[in-house]
Design a protein around this motif. Structure first.
Motif, PDB file in Angstrom:
ATOM      1  N   LYS A 161       0.750  -1.230  -0.104  1.00 56.97           N
ATOM      2  CA  LYS A 161       0.064   0.070   0.028  1.00 56.97           C
ATOM      3  C   LYS A 161       0.969   1.171   0.148  1.00 56.97           C
ATOM      4  O   LYS A 161       1.841   1.333   0.739  1.00 56.97           O
ATOM      5  N   VAL A 162       0.361   2.223  -0.762  1.00 56.30           N
ATOM      6  CA  VAL A 162       1.255   3.521  -0.871  1.00 56.30           C
ATOM      7  C   VAL A 162       0.993   4.334   0.036  1.00 56.30           C
ATOM      8  O   VAL A 162      -0.217   4.504   0.435  1.00 56.30           O
ATOM      9  N   ASP A 163       2.034   4.938   0.833  1.00 52.77           N
ATOM     10  CA  ASP A 163       1.618   5.776   1.908  1.00 52.77           C
ATOM     11  C   ASP A 163       1.821   7.071   1.269  1.00 52.77           C
ATOM     12  O   ASP A 163       2.941   7.607   0.700  1.00 52.77           O
ATOM     13  N   GLU A 164       0.822   8.109   1.471  1.00 51.97           N
ATOM     14  CA  GLU A 164       0.710   9.199   0.888  1.00 51.97           C
ATOM     15  C   GLU A 164       1.492  10.440   1.811  1.00 51.97           C
ATOM     16  O   GLU A 164       1.601  11.561   1.341  1.00 51.97           O
ATOM     17  N   ARG A 165       1.971   9.938   2.772  1.00 50.68           N
ATOM     18  CA  ARG A 165       2.586  11.141   3.599  1.00 50.68           C
ATOM     19  C   ARG A 165       3.786  11.383   3.067  1.00 50.68           C
ATOM     20  O   ARG A 165       4.615  10.520   2.461  1.00 50.68           O
ATOM     21  N   VAL A 166       4.285  12.628   3.290  1.00 50.85           N
ATOM     22  CA  VAL A 166       5.641  13.075   2.881  1.00 50.85           C
ATOM     23  C   VAL A 166       6.694  13.021   3.736  1.00 50.85           C
ATOM     24  O   VAL A 166       6.549  13.164   4.940  1.00 50.85           O
TER      25      VAL A 166
END
Length: 163
Positions: free
Chosen positions: A158-163
């Motif tokens: 799962k891609v984590d969209e946090r920077v």
């Protein structure tokens, strides 16, 4: 006949029906292997939830297993492998059984000697019809069960969209 007698007879008939249906219940060891795999990866699902939306039949097929696992967030691939070719880095995996079921290969146990003194590998396996407890099977025992196909399973990233 009194109402007490008729209710007792009804209860006996219902218990007899339950015993009769329990006597003919056959475990789908492949489905139980899928449930074990879900639990291993922290996904709580019931048998019904796992097969929801799939064509119904007596047992789940290997192709349906791949779809069922994808539906709960696990990636799966059915591959043809000899037992000796299953990498320990891929474990646990589901081994397809010759009886159209499945079992979970957890790893290798210490080798043991057979009657002729030859070293023989042993495997740590979960046989779903025996519960979640692992057992140790000799190479010959597992070869007799194994159909030559393995279901490789891993969580879908799962891609984590946090920077």
């Amino acid at each position: 006949m009194s109402s007490v007698q008729s209710s007792a007879n009804l209860q006996e008939a219902q218990e007899g029906d339950q015993l009769a249906s329990a006597a003919v219940t056959v475990d789908d060891t492949l489905l139980k292997s899928l449930l074990w795999m879900c639990g291993h990866y922290g996904i709580a699902k019931s048998e019904r939830a796992l097969v929801a939306g799939l064509p119904s039949g007596a047992f789940i097929s290997p192709a349906q297993s791949v779809v069922a696992l994808a539906n709960v967030g696990l990636s799966a691939a059915l591959v043809e492998r000899r037992l000796s070719e299953v990498s320990p880095y891929l474990l646990p995996v589901i081994l397809m059984r010759a009886d159209h079921g499945g079992c979970i290969l957890l790893g290798m146990a210490e080798d043991c000697c057979d009657e002729s003194g030859q070293q023989q590998p042993q495997y740590v396996v979960v046989l779903p019809e025996m519960g979640a407890q692992s057992v140790i099977l000799s190479h010959a025992e597992l070869e007799a069960l194994y159909a030559g196909f393995t279901l490789l399973v891993k969580p879908i990233g799962k891609v984590d969209e946090r920077v």
